[in-house]
Write a protein that holds these residues in place. Sequence first.
Motif, PDB file in Angstrom:
ATOM      1  N   THR A  96       0.856  -1.187   0.000  1.00 52.73           N
ATOM      2  CA  THR A  96       0.000   0.000   0.000  1.00 52.73           C
ATOM      3  C   THR A  96       0.889   1.233   0.000  1.00 52.73           C
ATOM      4  O   THR A  96       1.851   1.312   0.753  1.00 52.73           O
ATOM      5  CB  THR A  96      -0.908   0.023   1.243  1.00 52.73           C
ATOM      6  N   VAL A  99       0.087   8.441   0.767  1.00 47.57           N
ATOM      7  CA  VAL A  99       0.376   9.817   0.348  1.00 47.57           C
ATOM      8  C   VAL A  99      -0.111  10.734   1.453  1.00 47.57           C
ATOM      9  O   VAL A  99      -1.310  10.746   1.768  1.00 47.57           O
ATOM     10  CB  VAL A  99      -0.305  10.147  -0.992  1.00 47.57           C
ATOM     11  N   ASP A 100       0.840  11.481   2.041  1.00 50.56           N
ATOM     12  CA  ASP A 100       0.527  12.310   3.214  1.00 50.56           C
ATOM     13  C   ASP A 100      -0.128  11.493   4.316  1.00 50.56           C
ATOM     14  O   ASP A 100      -1.060  11.936   4.996  1.00 50.56           O
ATOM     15  CB  ASP A 100      -0.365  13.499   2.822  1.00 50.56           C
ATOM     16  N   LYS A 102      -1.971   8.778   4.114  1.00 53.59           N
ATOM     17  CA  LYS A 102      -3.236   8.116   3.829  1.00 53.59           C
ATOM     18  C   LYS A 102      -3.113   7.262   2.568  1.00 53.59           C
ATOM     19  O   LYS A 102      -2.464   7.675   1.596  1.00 53.59           O
ATOM     20  CB  LYS A 102      -4.346   9.147   3.637  1.00 53.59           C
ATOM     21  N   THR A 104      -3.948   5.809  -0.972  1.00 58.79           N
ATOM     22  CA  THR A 104      -4.544   6.493  -2.105  1.00 58.79           C
ATOM     23  C   THR A 104      -4.974   5.487  -3.159  1.00 58.79           C
ATOM     24  O   THR A 104      -4.232   4.557  -3.482  1.00 58.79           O
ATOM     25  CB  THR A 104      -3.571   7.509  -2.725  1.00 58.79           C
ATOM     26  N   ILE A 106      -5.546   6.382  -6.235  1.00 60.48           N
ATOM     27  CA  ILE A 106      -5.078   6.869  -7.536  1.00 60.48           C
ATOM     28  C   ILE A 106      -3.621   6.450  -7.726  1.00 60.48           C
ATOM     29  O   ILE A 106      -2.713   7.284  -7.784  1.00 60.48           O
ATOM     30  CB  ILE A 106      -5.252   8.392  -7.637  1.00 60.48           C
ATOM     31  N   ILE A 107      -3.391   5.163  -7.831  1.00 59.88           N
ATOM     32  CA  ILE A 107      -2.055   4.616  -7.935  1.00 59.88           C
ATOM     33  C   ILE A 107      -2.060   3.519  -8.987  1.00 59.88           C
ATOM     34  O   ILE A 107      -3.060   2.817  -9.170  1.00 59.88           O
ATOM     35  CB  ILE A 107      -1.571   4.067  -6.584  1.00 59.88           C
ATOM     36  N   VAL A 116       1.924   7.644  -8.689  1.00 62.39           N
ATOM     37  CA  VAL A 116       0.806   8.260  -7.967  1.00 62.39           C
ATOM     38  C   VAL A 116       0.288   9.394  -8.842  1.00 62.39           C
ATOM     39  O   VAL A 116       1.025  10.345  -9.139  1.00 62.39           O
ATOM     40  CB  VAL A 116       1.249   8.781  -6.591  1.00 62.39           C
ATOM     41  N   LEU A 119      -2.372  14.406  -8.957  1.00 59.14           N
ATOM     42  CA  LEU A 119      -1.929  15.312  -7.900  1.00 59.14           C
ATOM     43  C   LEU A 119      -2.018  16.751  -8.391  1.00 59.14           C
ATOM     44  O   LEU A 119      -2.130  17.023  -9.584  1.00 59.14           O
ATOM     45  CB  LEU A 119      -0.501  14.972  -7.482  1.00 59.14           C
ATOM     46  N   TYR A 125       4.466  16.524  -1.451  1.00 60.63           N
ATOM     47  CA  TYR A 125       3.755  15.394  -0.852  1.00 60.63           C
ATOM     48  C   TYR A 125       4.758  14.475  -0.147  1.00 60.63           C
ATOM     49  O   TYR A 125       5.912  14.360  -0.573  1.00 60.63           O
ATOM     50  CB  TYR A 125       3.011  14.584  -1.915  1.00 60.63           C
TER      51      TYR A 125
END
Length: 380
Positions: A96, A99-100, A102, A104, A106-107, A116, A119, A125
Amino acid sequence: MKTPPSTTVTLIPLDGFCYPDLSTGNCSDPHSRCVDGGEEIFICSCISGFHDMNGTCVVVQVPVNPPKFSLDTVHATSSIQGRILYPQVITSTAVTILVDGKPTPIIHIYGTYFSVNHLSPGICYTIQLALVVNSVSRRSEVQTRCTYPDAPNNVKILQQTTAKIALNITKGLGHFDHFIVYVNGKQQGTTHNSTGSFIYYVINSLDAGMSYTVYVVAVANGLRSAVSNSLQTQTNPFPPSKIVMIKHDHNSIDVNIFKGSGHADYYNVYVNDRKVKQLVVSTSTINTVLCHIDGLSPHTLYSIYVIAVSNGYNSTRSQELHIQTDVAASNSQLSAGVIAGITVACFVGTCLLLVISWFVIRPKLLQRRSDQQILLGRYE
């Protein structure tokens, strides 16, 4: 009497259809359960910490080391790309990407490479990998990567003068710290970001009548965007500094045009608001341009002014010069030269007459006087 229910339990293999009611069926493997496989279809599946291996639920080995990855340096405004270094063999469900902090959706993972996406431009990030096995998570170190800022969407000219060019910069998407304006390939100035979709900027201290190439670059977090659209523009030329009359007669006027500051390709000369001449302006150090205007009417007042032209752009009018042509010589009148000739001729004729009188007329007068004296003597 009713027949008692059967006590026979039907064992369901892994991935086989089952029922959550254990009285009517059960999964064959002790480490499996009848779970909802989607769309209200129940199948036998291994519980957490086990995975299917040839129809049997076996324990998943928990990795000892945390995952490792590297980030690529890519000039991208809406994505961050990288490569998973450990584990080298992965599946999209085992790793997993945070991003920041959490997860995501959208990967995209292809092999050991990942991207990723979606953005915002010009934003920094934090990226971290989490390898979850048997409900145990191993996390990588955190790395920070910034997307590149979006290039200005459009740059256009609002106004130009003899020394200034005013720009309207339409910002792109995302975040910006400031914008850099380039003139003829050199950095001319910087303007900070402001609220709104537009940036107003004035380029100062330019030479008059010159052509310039202008473009803008956006900057965010120390990263520069691609260049904006490139503008080919120019400043307006200065008009001639002054016009001086050299001479004039009844049908022509000669003037000297003193050059203005900056560059000019040629001068348009106007007489009574009508263009009569176009004079090429040389690049020499001579500060004046001579202009001869003929075909004028005698004893007429004329207004003369000049407009400089550079790169197709006109300057303002120069100062106006007001000159009246001379009165034309009439056929019934004698010119100054003729009058002077007659004067000289008269003077010479008078002198000649006096000489003739001295040498011709005077002896005769003397002889006549002598004869008169003889006659008077006889009478005495």
